[in-house]
Write an enzyme that holds these catalytic residues in place. Structure first.
Site, PDB file in Angstrom:
ATOM      1  N   TYR A 139     -28.846  33.216  79.254  1.00 56.12           N
ATOM      2  CA  TYR A 139     -29.205  34.622  79.344  1.00 56.12           C
ATOM      3  C   TYR A 139     -30.388  34.842  78.413  1.00 56.12           C
ATOM      4  O   TYR A 139     -30.244  34.870  77.195  1.00 56.12           O
ATOM      5  CB  TYR A 139     -28.025  35.511  78.939  1.00 56.12           C
ATOM      6  CG  TYR A 139     -26.931  35.583  79.974  1.00 56.12           C
ATOM      7  CD1 TYR A 139     -26.898  36.632  80.898  1.00 56.12           C
ATOM      8  CD2 TYR A 139     -25.938  34.610  80.040  1.00 56.12           C
ATOM      9  CE1 TYR A 139     -25.890  36.704  81.857  1.00 56.12           C
ATOM     10  CE2 TYR A 139     -24.939  34.667  81.001  1.00 56.12           C
ATOM     11  CZ  TYR A 139     -24.924  35.717  81.906  1.00 56.12           C
ATOM     12  OH  TYR A 139     -23.926  35.785  82.856  1.00 56.12           O
ATOM     13  N   CYS A 140     -31.560  34.973  79.004  1.00 58.53           N
ATOM     14  CA  CYS A 140     -32.805  35.146  78.242  1.00 58.53           C
ATOM     15  C   CYS A 140     -33.046  36.648  78.108  1.00 58.53           C
ATOM     16  O   CYS A 140     -33.414  37.322  79.078  1.00 58.53           O
ATOM     17  CB  CYS A 140     -33.952  34.464  78.977  1.00 58.53           C
ATOM     18  SG  CYS A 140     -35.475  34.354  78.039  1.00 58.53           S
ATOM     19  N   ILE A 141     -32.853  37.186  76.899  1.00 59.97           N
ATOM     20  CA  ILE A 141     -32.771  38.633  76.696  1.00 59.97           C
ATOM     21  C   ILE A 141     -33.872  39.138  75.767  1.00 59.97           C
ATOM     22  O   ILE A 141     -34.233  38.477  74.791  1.00 59.97           O
ATOM     23  CB  ILE A 141     -31.394  38.999  76.099  1.00 59.97           C
ATOM     24  CG1 ILE A 141     -30.258  38.391  76.936  1.00 59.97           C
ATOM     25  CG2 ILE A 141     -31.248  40.512  76.000  1.00 59.97           C
ATOM     26  CD1 ILE A 141     -30.222  38.858  78.374  1.00 59.97           C
TER      27      ILE A 141
END
Length: 213
Positions: A181-183
């Site tokens: 999950y690249c947030i």
């Protein structure tokens, strides 16, 4: 050799000066078209590893969102950068954001509501320059949309509670989930573990709430 008059020499000098100025102006104009190193467009796309942090262009269904505000209210509640990323599906430069290198123990909430999204125990260094997690605290708090912008197929993720754009999820993460999950940091607010435990004691389980600033 024929001698040149002062007027002729002055004319030549002026022409040379004008040519130099024109060349520098043209060069400056060309350089201005080049993206800055921190601009998303300046990144080289390395498969899905970074997807260059390009912004999204999806339609987020707010009909089921628990926390809703008018556009004017969102602008008042958020900083300009938070609004640009969370409400306009923007992105932030890698390695130049608040939480990419944060190693403190705690929990990351949505910037748009009192909703815990990611635990620091699930955070890892993806090498991309953005905060990355293997899983959310509660899958029901995260919603996904198919993102076809920029000629790529990506999976956009946002808060199911308040509709804030978070980033994207990829299937190149580490065990045990294999997900990344690249947030965006601008979509998050961090709460240290002690404060989070106190929050849990007050609110019970990791439930969602209203805007907390």
């Amino acid at each position: 050799m024929k001698k040149l008059s002062l007027f002729t020499l002055a004319g030549i000098a002026a022409a040379a000066l004008f040519a130099g100025v024109a060349l520098r102006a043209a060069d400056s104009k060309m350089k201005a078209k080049d993206p800055k190193p921190t601009d998303p467009a300046a990144c080289a796309i390395d498969g899905e590893k970074s997807a260059c942090g390009l912004p999204s262009n999806v339609v987020i269904d707010m009909s089921k969102a628990k926390v809703r505000h008018t556009d004017a209210e969102w602008r008042a509640l958020l900083t300009p950068e938070q609004y640009r990323v969370a409400r306009q599906q923007g992105t932030e430069p890698p390695f130049h954001n608040q939480y990419w290198n944060n190693h403190e123990d705690g929990v990351y909430f949505s910037v748009g509501s009192d909703t815990p999204l990611f635990d620091s125990r699930d955070k890892f260094d993806s090498g991309t320059g953005w905060p990355s997690f293997t899983k959310p605290i509660e899958p029901a708090f995260i919603a996904e949309e198919r993102d076809m912008s920029f000629g790529m197929l990506r999976v956009e993720v946002h808060s199911a509670v308040d509709g804030s754009h978070l980033g994207h999820v990829f299937d190149d993460g580490p065990a045990p989930t294999g997900l990344r999950y690249c947030i965006n940091s601008a979509s998050l607010k961090f709460m240290p573990r002690a404060a989070y435990n106190a929050w849990l004691a007050k609110n019970g389980t990791a439930t969602t709430g209203t805007k907390s600033r």
